[in-house]
Design a protein around this motif. Sequence first.
Motif, PDB file in Angstrom:
ATOM      1  N   LEU A 295      69.867 -28.187  75.044  1.00 52.98           N
ATOM      2  CA  LEU A 295      69.214 -26.887  74.968  1.00 52.98           C
ATOM      3  C   LEU A 295      69.137 -26.390  73.531  1.00 52.98           C
ATOM      4  N   SER A 296      69.916 -27.014  72.654  1.00 54.25           N
ATOM      5  CA  SER A 296      69.896 -26.669  71.241  1.00 54.25           C
ATOM      6  C   SER A 296      70.229 -27.921  70.434  1.00 54.25           C
ATOM      7  N   SER A 297      69.582 -28.048  69.289  1.00 57.54           N
ATOM      8  CA  SER A 297      69.882 -29.139  68.363  1.00 57.54           C
ATOM      9  C   SER A 297      70.523 -28.611  67.091  1.00 57.54           C
ATOM     10  N   GLU A 298      70.864 -27.329  67.088  1.00 59.23           N
ATOM     11  CA  GLU A 298      71.434 -26.669  65.920  1.00 59.23           C
ATOM     12  C   GLU A 298      72.874 -27.117  65.689  1.00 59.23           C
ATOM     13  N   THR A 299      73.250 -27.286  64.425  1.00 58.42           N
ATOM     14  CA  THR A 299      74.621 -27.663  64.079  1.00 58.42           C
ATOM     15  C   THR A 299      75.371 -26.531  63.383  1.00 58.42           C
ATOM     16  N   ASN A 300      74.671 -25.454  63.026  1.00 58.79           N
ATOM     17  CA  ASN A 300      75.300 -24.324  62.364  1.00 58.79           C
ATOM     18  C   ASN A 300      76.317 -23.669  63.290  1.00 58.79           C
ATOM     19  N   SER A 301      77.423 -23.181  62.723  1.00 54.46           N
ATOM     20  CA  SER A 301      78.464 -22.557  63.538  1.00 54.46           C
ATOM     21  C   SER A 301      78.093 -21.143  63.978  1.00 54.46           C
ATOM     22  N   PHE A 302      77.054 -20.553  63.344  1.00 54.82           N
ATOM     23  CA  PHE A 302      76.608 -19.213  63.713  1.00 54.82           C
ATOM     24  C   PHE A 302      75.746 -19.325  64.966  1.00 54.82           C
ATOM     25  N   ILE A 303      76.229 -18.776  66.076  1.00 54.18           N
ATOM     26  CA  ILE A 303      75.614 -19.005  67.381  1.00 54.18           C
ATOM     27  C   ILE A 303      74.188 -18.466  67.457  1.00 54.18           C
ATOM     28  N   THR A 304      73.850 -17.480  66.636  1.00 54.31           N
ATOM     29  CA  THR A 304      72.488 -16.945  66.649  1.00 54.31           C
ATOM     30  C   THR A 304      71.464 -18.025  66.323  1.00 54.31           C
ATOM     31  N   HIS A 305      71.807 -18.944  65.441  1.00 57.86           N
ATOM     32  CA  HIS A 305      70.881 -20.032  65.103  1.00 57.86           C
ATOM     33  C   HIS A 305      70.568 -20.896  66.324  1.00 57.86           C
ATOM     34  N   HIS A 306      71.515 -20.999  67.233  1.00 55.96           N
ATOM     35  CA  HIS A 306      71.264 -21.746  68.465  1.00 55.96           C
ATOM     36  C   HIS A 306      70.227 -21.025  69.315  1.00 55.96           C
ATOM     37  N   GLY A 307      70.212 -19.704  69.249  1.00 52.87           N
ATOM     38  CA  GLY A 307      69.189 -18.950  69.961  1.00 52.87           C
ATOM     39  C   GLY A 307      67.802 -19.308  69.478  1.00 52.87           C
ATOM     40  N   ILE A 308      67.647 -19.478  68.179  1.00 49.06           N
ATOM     41  CA  ILE A 308      66.353 -19.865  67.618  1.00 49.06           C
ATOM     42  C   ILE A 308      65.958 -21.259  68.097  1.00 49.06           C
ATOM     43  N   SER A 309      66.934 -22.159  68.160  1.00 47.66           N
ATOM     44  CA  SER A 309      66.662 -23.514  68.646  1.00 47.66           C
ATOM     45  C   SER A 309      66.263 -23.498  70.118  1.00 47.66           C
ATOM     46  N   ILE A 310      66.919 -22.660  70.908  1.00 50.46           N
ATOM     47  CA  ILE A 310      66.564 -22.540  72.326  1.00 50.46           C
ATOM     48  C   ILE A 310      65.132 -22.037  72.470  1.00 50.46           C
ATOM     49  N   MET A 311      64.752 -21.061  71.658  1.00 50.27           N
ATOM     50  CA  MET A 311      63.408 -20.482  71.721  1.00 50.27           C
ATOM     51  C   MET A 311      62.331 -21.549  71.538  1.00 50.27           C
ATOM     52  N   SER A 312      62.605 -22.536  70.716  1.00 51.22           N
ATOM     53  CA  SER A 312      61.605 -23.567  70.438  1.00 51.22           C
ATOM     54  C   SER A 312      61.320 -24.435  71.660  1.00 51.22           C
ATOM     55  N   ARG A 313      62.165 -24.373  72.662  1.00 53.87           N
ATOM     56  CA  ARG A 313      61.983 -25.182  73.869  1.00 53.87           C
ATOM     57  C   ARG A 313      61.178 -24.455  74.950  1.00 53.87           C
ATOM     58  N   ILE A 314      60.849 -23.196  74.713  1.00 52.54           N
ATOM     59  CA  ILE A 314      60.068 -22.423  75.677  1.00 52.54           C
ATOM     60  C   ILE A 314      58.607 -22.846  75.607  1.00 52.54           C
ATOM     61  N   ARG A 315      58.008 -23.128  76.747  1.00 52.86           N
ATOM     62  CA  ARG A 315      56.637 -23.626  76.782  1.00 52.86           C
ATOM     63  C   ARG A 315      55.603 -22.510  76.866  1.00 52.86           C
ATOM     64  N   PRO A 317      53.514 -19.572  75.958  1.00 53.30           N
ATOM     65  CA  PRO A 317      53.310 -18.958  74.633  1.00 53.30           C
ATOM     66  C   PRO A 317      53.688 -17.488  74.584  1.00 53.30           C
ATOM     67  N   GLN A 318      53.456 -16.746  75.659  1.00 50.15           N
ATOM     68  CA  GLN A 318      53.795 -15.324  75.651  1.00 50.15           C
ATOM     69  C   GLN A 318      55.308 -15.113  75.637  1.00 50.15           C
ATOM     70  N   ILE A 319      56.019 -15.895  76.395  1.00 46.52           N
ATOM     71  CA  ILE A 319      57.477 -15.780  76.418  1.00 46.52           C
ATOM     72  C   ILE A 319      58.059 -16.250  75.088  1.00 46.52           C
ATOM     73  N   ARG A 320      57.519 -17.328  74.550  1.00 48.48           N
ATOM     74  CA  ARG A 320      58.014 -17.846  73.271  1.00 48.48           C
ATOM     75  C   ARG A 320      57.754 -16.881  72.123  1.00 48.48           C
ATOM     76  N   ALA A 321      56.714 -16.042  72.242  1.00 48.88           N
ATOM     77  CA  ALA A 321      56.356 -15.113  71.176  1.00 48.88           C
ATOM     78  C   ALA A 321      57.184 -13.831  71.204  1.00 48.88           C
ATOM     79  N   MET A 322      57.997 -13.655  72.228  1.00 46.40           N
ATOM     80  CA  MET A 322      58.803 -12.436  72.320  1.00 46.40           C
ATOM     81  C   MET A 322      59.880 -12.422  71.238  1.00 46.40           C
ATOM     82  N   HIS A 323      60.369 -11.225  70.927  1.00 51.57           N
ATOM     83  CA  HIS A 323      61.447 -11.095  69.941  1.00 51.57           C
ATOM     84  C   HIS A 323      62.677 -11.856  70.403  1.00 51.57           C
TER      85      HIS A 323
END
Length: 327
Positions: A295-315, A317-323
Amino acid sequence: MTGMELAKAYYETYGKRMLAEEFPNYVDRIAVGLAGEGSECFGFDDAISRDHDFGPSFCMWLTKEDYQTIAPALRLAYNALPKDFYGYPPRKEEPFGGERVGVLCIDDFFRRQIGSADGEITLRQWVYIPESRLATVTNGQVFVDGLGQFTKIRNKLLAFYPEDVRLKKMAARAAVMGQAGQYNYARCMRRGETVAAQHAMSEFIINTISMVFLLNKRYMPYYKWMHRAMYSLPVLGSEVGDLLKELAENGISLDAWDCEVLENAPQALNSADRNVLLIEQICRLIADELRRENLSSETNSFITHHGISIMSRIRDPQIRAMHLMEG
């Protein structure tokens, strides 16, 4: 005897006969069980919770058409059933509790909680329905449902969020976990803002619990039961649950922050505060699980960066464009 056991025994002893004898043309059209608001619907009732909205009772869910036809007569018959049962006194209902048991309309039951009478929900609507509301309409037990309409809607909801919505919510949870727990808790403590620090910790705890429920594809109950319910989850439920319990019981220690603040390293971990270490340990466990499930390919210890990685997996476009924090 639990509230659920009491409800089922009450129905089997009195309710089943009442429906068969007084409503023979509708008995196979009425869903009976116990679900909705109340600790007994989650299986968490105890001696403390029996001071209100507890006692011999069950729910009867009717279609809109049947409700309009027989609800008054069915309500009279239900209210005429014996009030004392198995040594338990009559149900004591709070005036503001609403109709939790007795004769209920299927449409009203679901619409009141999730805004949809039939469980048909758009992707954007899914995003904004509170998790606790979905937990409320899918908890408890259905004893009988000959018509199957009530169970059909429940099963539709029990299938859980559409995957894009689940991912969006997980991304939002990761973002708040990082912001509130790993970032703002320390900043508040450095300033001696203990109230803000407590709030940051609460935000971290709530979003962490939600994240674990989302990983397990289960709806999180409302705040009073969310931590207790974690322990039924196979993925990280007990492990993270124990760490959160320790975090909550530690409290705030200003003495741990009686140290020099390095202006060139504002994010340096203060290992003197056990809460900081617990937050980092929890975030590592969540991050490891996100990577394990791809669900994430992020290696950074800051968990917020994993949120960004998760967002990239959303197909979608409207959901992916949300904040990032929306949802």
